[in-house]
Scaffold this motif. Structure first.
Motif, mmCIF file in Angstrom:
data_model
loop_
_atom_site.group_PDB
_atom_site.id
_atom_site.type_symbol
_atom_site.label_atom_id
_atom_site.label_comp_id
_atom_site.label_asym_id
_atom_site.label_seq_id
_atom_site.Cartn_x
_atom_site.Cartn_y
_atom_site.Cartn_z
ATOM 1 N N ARG A 129 0.773 -1.251 0.000
ATOM 2 C CA ARG A 129 0.000 0.000 0.000
ATOM 3 C C ARG A 129 0.800 1.295 0.000
ATOM 4 N N TYR B 147 0.510 0.336 -6.586
ATOM 5 C CA TYR B 147 -0.197 -0.800 -5.965
ATOM 6 C C TYR B 147 -1.635 -0.397 -5.647
ATOM 7 N N ARG C 265 -4.938 -2.229 -6.964
ATOM 8 C CA ARG C 265 -5.764 -2.832 -5.913
ATOM 9 C C ARG C 265 -7.208 -2.332 -6.026
ATOM 10 N N SER D 290 5.312 -14.910 12.375
ATOM 11 C CA SER D 290 5.160 -13.542 12.877
ATOM 12 C C SER D 290 4.782 -13.473 14.348
HETATM 13 O O1 CP3 Z 1 5.667 -7.655 -0.631
HETATM 14 C C1 CP3 Z 1 5.488 -8.660 0.077
HETATM 15 O O2 CP3 Z 1 5.993 -8.783 1.200
HETATM 16 C C2 CP3 Z 1 4.740 -9.840 -0.507
HETATM 17 C C3 CP3 Z 1 3.446 -10.144 -0.092
HETATM 18 C C4 CP3 Z 1 3.002 -10.427 1.351
HETATM 19 C C5 CP3 Z 1 1.754 -9.946 1.844
HETATM 20 N N1 CP3 Z 1 1.558 -10.509 3.086
HETATM 21 C C6 CP3 Z 1 0.851 -9.044 1.123
HETATM 22 C C7 CP3 Z 1 -0.239 -8.366 1.837
HETATM 23 C C8 CP3 Z 1 3.582 -11.222 2.351
HETATM 24 C C9 CP3 Z 1 4.930 -11.922 2.362
HETATM 25 C C10 CP3 Z 1 2.648 -11.270 3.435
HETATM 26 C C11 CP3 Z 1 2.864 -12.047 4.662
HETATM 27 C C12 CP3 Z 1 1.894 -11.967 5.763
HETATM 28 N N2 CP3 Z 1 0.529 -11.846 5.683
HETATM 29 C C13 CP3 Z 1 2.237 -12.121 7.124
HETATM 30 C C14 CP3 Z 1 3.637 -12.401 7.652
HETATM 31 C C15 CP3 Z 1 4.509 -11.212 7.657
HETATM 32 C C16 CP3 Z 1 4.173 -10.161 8.677
HETATM 33 O O3 CP3 Z 1 3.873 -9.048 8.237
HETATM 34 O O4 CP3 Z 1 4.237 -10.450 9.877
HETATM 35 C C17 CP3 Z 1 1.049 -12.018 7.880
HETATM 36 C C18 CP3 Z 1 0.940 -12.107 9.377
HETATM 37 C C19 CP3 Z 1 -0.030 -11.847 6.945
HETATM 38 C C20 CP3 Z 1 -1.489 -11.742 7.255
HETATM 39 C C21 CP3 Z 1 -2.080 -10.489 6.776
HETATM 40 N N3 CP3 Z 1 -2.254 -10.136 5.460
HETATM 41 C C22 CP3 Z 1 -2.583 -9.424 7.576
HETATM 42 C C23 CP3 Z 1 -2.582 -9.404 9.081
HETATM 43 C C24 CP3 Z 1 -3.060 -8.450 6.699
HETATM 44 C C25 CP3 Z 1 -3.784 -7.175 7.067
HETATM 45 C C26 CP3 Z 1 -2.903 -6.157 7.624
HETATM 46 C C27 CP3 Z 1 -2.185 -5.410 6.538
HETATM 47 O O5 CP3 Z 1 -0.958 -5.276 6.627
HETATM 48 O O6 CP3 Z 1 -2.871 -4.948 5.628
HETATM 49 C C28 CP3 Z 1 -2.798 -8.883 5.377
HETATM 50 C C29 CP3 Z 1 -3.119 -8.150 4.125
HETATM 51 C C30 CP3 Z 1 -2.013 -7.950 3.150
HETATM 52 N N4 CP3 Z 1 -1.074 -8.866 2.804
HETATM 53 C C31 CP3 Z 1 -1.800 -6.777 2.369
HETATM 54 C C32 CP3 Z 1 -0.695 -7.027 1.541
HETATM 55 C C33 CP3 Z 1 -0.097 -6.127 0.489
HETATM 56 C C34 CP3 Z 1 -2.669 -5.518 2.389
HETATM 57 C C35 CP3 Z 1 -3.930 -5.813 1.661
HETATM 58 C C36 CP3 Z 1 -4.573 -4.619 1.042
HETATM 59 O O7 CP3 Z 1 -4.165 -4.212 -0.051
HETATM 60 O O8 CP3 Z 1 -5.538 -4.118 1.646
#
Ligand code: CP3
Length: 345
Positions: A27, A32, A36, A204
């Motif tokens: 974001r 992106y 999105r 995590s």
């Molecule tokens: O660029 C990258 O790192 C590649 C993609 C990636 C995403 N999530 C995209 C994402 C990776 C490697 C993850 C890992 C992930 N997802 C973890 C482990 C890493 C960490 O941050 O601790 C966890 C715990 C998640 C679960 C998750 N996904 C949560 C809790 C959320 C919501 C909170 C947030 O940050 O938005 C997501 C959504 C998410 N995953 C987004 C992205 C780009 C945002 C979604 C959106 O566009 O609204």
């Protein structure tokens, strides 16, 4: 091996070190947010190879990072097991809760590969499109973190329900952990076959586990995954991120045959360099440093680079890039790391 990232994971100490950032796609990038807004939902983005490829490449085009990480999410595994996952705007992930054997019996890995086929297709396309010197990282969540989201039905501060279930009904919780671990093994092997050149395992929420449970729910399942993936793919380098595990990182590295560990922000790199066994270290600039930006960010970066000079180091953050980060600050950081030469500070 033409990639500096893979050379470092193989044990070479390069100066300056290779760089990529956790959550480098996302974001904080206007391109992106634009894409999105056109997609139906976040999972739709993950399951549409054309879009997922584009989002993965966005930060590579801007910054030329040494590695690209597959655009997907750790929660596609529960989704593929039949646990309903939704991403609610502004609220984060919402999952169907799994808290007993009845819930567990609704899950199956029978349709895993069919469900995740678009992810494999994304990796195949990425390997064709990426420059040869940009490594492609595949990933998955660790069983403890993924199972915790399933038990809680979403994110949580303390993961109280998951930790309680693990104590109250260890047989049920253990079956859930094993199911996620087995699915993760199949998923990661398929990622390697589709073109992933390294893997990262995100635990995590390892940090909420007390020492008495850390081995059982974090170390043991990750050891099973790493050992099994390396049995069929001995050359695939694997990085683990047991975030928040503190001094338990040492036990982790001694027990799980990983090639590298990602350090969270709690580590002083001096301590890590002295106390941790000699695996490749990844990290660990505080993502907040990029919000304030400025010379302080560069001073912290210089300190980190100086302390880890001479040992295999992949520059990264201690956690993901935060959404309010200014893309120009990321550029400043990347330029600084790329022009770094060892000095005293
Ligand atoms: O660029 C990258 O790192 C590649 C993609 C990636 C995403 N999530 C995209 C994402 C990776 C490697 C993850 C890992 C992930 N997802 C973890 C482990 C890493 C960490 O941050 O601790 C966890 C715990 C998640 C679960 C998750 N996904 C949560 C809790 C959320 C919501 C909170 C947030 O940050 O938005 C997501 C959504 C998410 N995953 C987004 C992205 C780009 C945002 C979604 C959106 O566009 O609204």
């Amino acid at each position: 091996m033409s990639s500096r990232f893979l050379q470092t994971l193989a044990g070479e100490a390069l100066s300056p070190p290779p760089i990529w950032l956790m959550r480098q796609a996302g974001r904080y990038l206007p391109e992106y947010r634009e894409l999105r807004a056109q997609a139906k939902g976040f999972l739709d983005l993950c399951y549409t190879p054309e879009l997922a490829v584009e989002v993965t490449l966005q930060p590579i085009r801007r910054y030329g990072f040494d590695a690209a990480i597959l655009f997907s999410d750790i929660l596609v595994v529960p989704d593929a097991l039949g646990c309903d996952v939704r991403f609610v705007e502004g609220e984060g992930p919402k999952l169907e809760t799994i808290r007993d054997s009845a819930g567990l019996s609704r899950l199956s890995k029978a349709g895993l590969h069919e469900h995740l086929a678009p992810v494999y297709e994304t990796l195949r396309r990425l390997r064709r499109e990426l420059p040869d010197d940009t490594a492609l990282i595949g990933f998955a969540g660790a069983p403890w973190t993924v199972a915790s989201y399933m038990v809680e039905g979403g994110g949580s501060k303390e993961f109280q329900e998951a930790r309680t279930l693990a104590r109250r009904d260890p047989v049920c919780f253990s079956a859930l952990i094993d199911l996620v671990a087995e699915a993760t093994i199949d998923y990661l092997k398929a990622q390697v076959e589709a073109g992933a050149q390294a893997l990262q395992l995100f635990d995590s929420w390892a940090g909420v586990l007390p020492p008495s449970e850390f081995h059982r729910w974090c170390v043991r399942p990750l050891k099973m995954i790493v050992t099994s993936v390396k049995e069929t793919h001995p050359d695939i380098p694997i990085i683990a991120f047991p975030r928040g595990a503190g001094v338990k990182y040492r036990h982790f590295i001694e027990s799980v045959p990983v090639d590298g560990v990602s350090l969270d922000t709690s580590f002083s790199v001096d301590w890590a360099a002295d106390q941790l066994p000699k695996v490749c270290l990844q990290g660990n600039l505080d993502p907040i440093a990029l919000l304030s930006g400025g010379d302080e960010m560069l001073n912290d970066t210089r300190h980190l680079l100086n302390k880890l000079a001479g040992r295999p180091h992949i520059f990264n953050l201690g956690h993901g890039v935060l959404p309010p980060t200014n893309p120009d600050t990321v550029k400043r950081l990347v330029d600084f790391v790329r022009s770094y030469r060892p000095s005293s500070d």
